[in-house]
Design a protein around this motif. Structure first.
Motif, PDB file in Angstrom:
ATOM      1  N   PHE A 177       0.816  -1.218   0.000  1.00 38.61           N
ATOM      2  CA  PHE A 177       0.000   0.000   0.000  1.00 38.61           C
ATOM      3  C   PHE A 177       0.852   1.271   0.000  1.00 38.61           C
ATOM      4  CE2 PHE A 177      -3.485  -2.819   1.451  1.00 38.61           C
ATOM      5  CZ  PHE A 177      -4.387  -2.502   0.437  1.00 38.61           C
ATOM      6  N   ARG A 178       2.019   1.218   0.633  1.00 43.45           N
ATOM      7  CA  ARG A 178       2.931   2.360   0.587  1.00 43.45           C
ATOM      8  C   ARG A 178       3.359   2.660  -0.852  1.00 43.45           C
ATOM      9  NH1 ARG A 178       7.430   0.950   4.417  1.00 43.45           N
ATOM     10  NH2 ARG A 178       5.784   0.070   5.670  1.00 43.45           N
ATOM     11  N   ILE A 206       2.880   5.752  -5.990  1.00 43.92           N
ATOM     12  CA  ILE A 206       2.558   5.760  -7.425  1.00 43.92           C
ATOM     13  C   ILE A 206       1.395   6.713  -7.704  1.00 43.92           C
ATOM     14  CG2 ILE A 206       1.595   4.351  -9.290  1.00 43.92           C
ATOM     15  CD1 ILE A 206       3.312   2.017  -8.175  1.00 43.92           C
ATOM     16  N   ILE A 207       0.383   6.707  -6.866  1.00 47.13           N
ATOM     17  CA  ILE A 207      -0.759   7.618  -7.045  1.00 47.13           C
ATOM     18  C   ILE A 207      -0.313   9.068  -6.920  1.00 47.13           C
ATOM     19  CG2 ILE A 207      -2.926   8.379  -5.987  1.00 47.13           C
ATOM     20  CD1 ILE A 207      -3.491   5.414  -5.363  1.00 47.13           C
ATOM     21  N   VAL A 208       0.537   9.367  -5.957  1.00 48.44           N
ATOM     22  CA  VAL A 208       1.038  10.736  -5.785  1.00 48.44           C
ATOM     23  C   VAL A 208       1.840  11.159  -7.012  1.00 48.44           C
ATOM     24  CG1 VAL A 208       2.632  12.177  -4.464  1.00 48.44           C
ATOM     25  CG2 VAL A 208       0.986  10.705  -3.272  1.00 48.44           C
ATOM     26  N   TYR A 209       2.731  10.297  -7.514  1.00 46.96           N
ATOM     27  CA  TYR A 209       3.496  10.630  -8.715  1.00 46.96           C
ATOM     28  C   TYR A 209       2.598  10.806  -9.941  1.00 46.96           C
ATOM     29  CZ  TYR A 209       8.108  10.105  -6.645  1.00 46.96           C
ATOM     30  OH  TYR A 209       9.232  10.279  -5.900  1.00 46.96           O
TER      31      TYR A 209
END
Length: 169
Positions: free
Chosen positions: A30-31, A36-39
């Motif tokens: 999950f980290r 990946i979502i933030v990038y």
């Protein structure tokens, strides 16, 4: 409720190796997903900024006469620029052979053209199916364009800007 928590705790505390539990693997997964979502979010912001800058960089071209889009660009179901510069004979239509290509289904392949004759710009409808409108009036023959005239073609509304007219006044 406590039995569910106890069940989850017993599942996540299972040792995979001496120093690795299922909890550690899931949290690491999950980290990475979060990173990946933030990038991806940052990438989309940078892409939007780039497209916005690229769209305004076309205005660096020095021209005194252009069409400015009045519609909200996002509401149109096709790609369109904010500004189109006008030459001596500028064709407008759906066909790629035109100087101003508008992929609107309500616009004919060769819809209209703007002609410059002796320093004066004229708008002419090329027998289009849905017509061309200047300040709300249907264009039936070549008609002189003045600064700040509104041109309606299909779903698109343009403001005709002729800064040469402003310089003479």
């Amino acid at each position: 409720m406590n039995s569910i928590i106890d069940l989850l705790d017993s599942f996540f505390s299972v040792q995979i190796t001496e120093s690795l539990r299922i909890y550690d693997v899931v949290s690491m997964f999950f980290r990475y997903i979060f990173v990946i979502i933030v990038y991806y979010f940052i990438f989309n912001i940078i892409k939007m900024i780039y497209l916005d800058i690229r769209g305004t960089s076309n205005m660096n071209y020095v021209a005194n006469t252009y069409l400015k889009l009045i519609n909200r660009k996002e509401k149109l179901p096709f790609k369109i620029q904010e500004h189109y510069f006008i030459g001596d004979n500028t064709g407008i239509g759906r066909d790629d052979a035109n100087d101003i290509v508008l992929k609107d289904r309500f616009i004919s392949k060769k819809h209209a053209r703007i002609i410059k004759d002796k320093g004066i710009y004229f708008l002419e409808d090329l027998n289009s199916a849905n017509g061309t409108f200047l300040n709300g009036e249907k264009v039936t023959e070549a008609i002189e364009l003045k600064d700040k005239d509104l041109i309606d073609i299909g779903q698109v509304e343009f403001l005709f800007v002729n800064e040469d007219d402003n310089d003479e006044n």
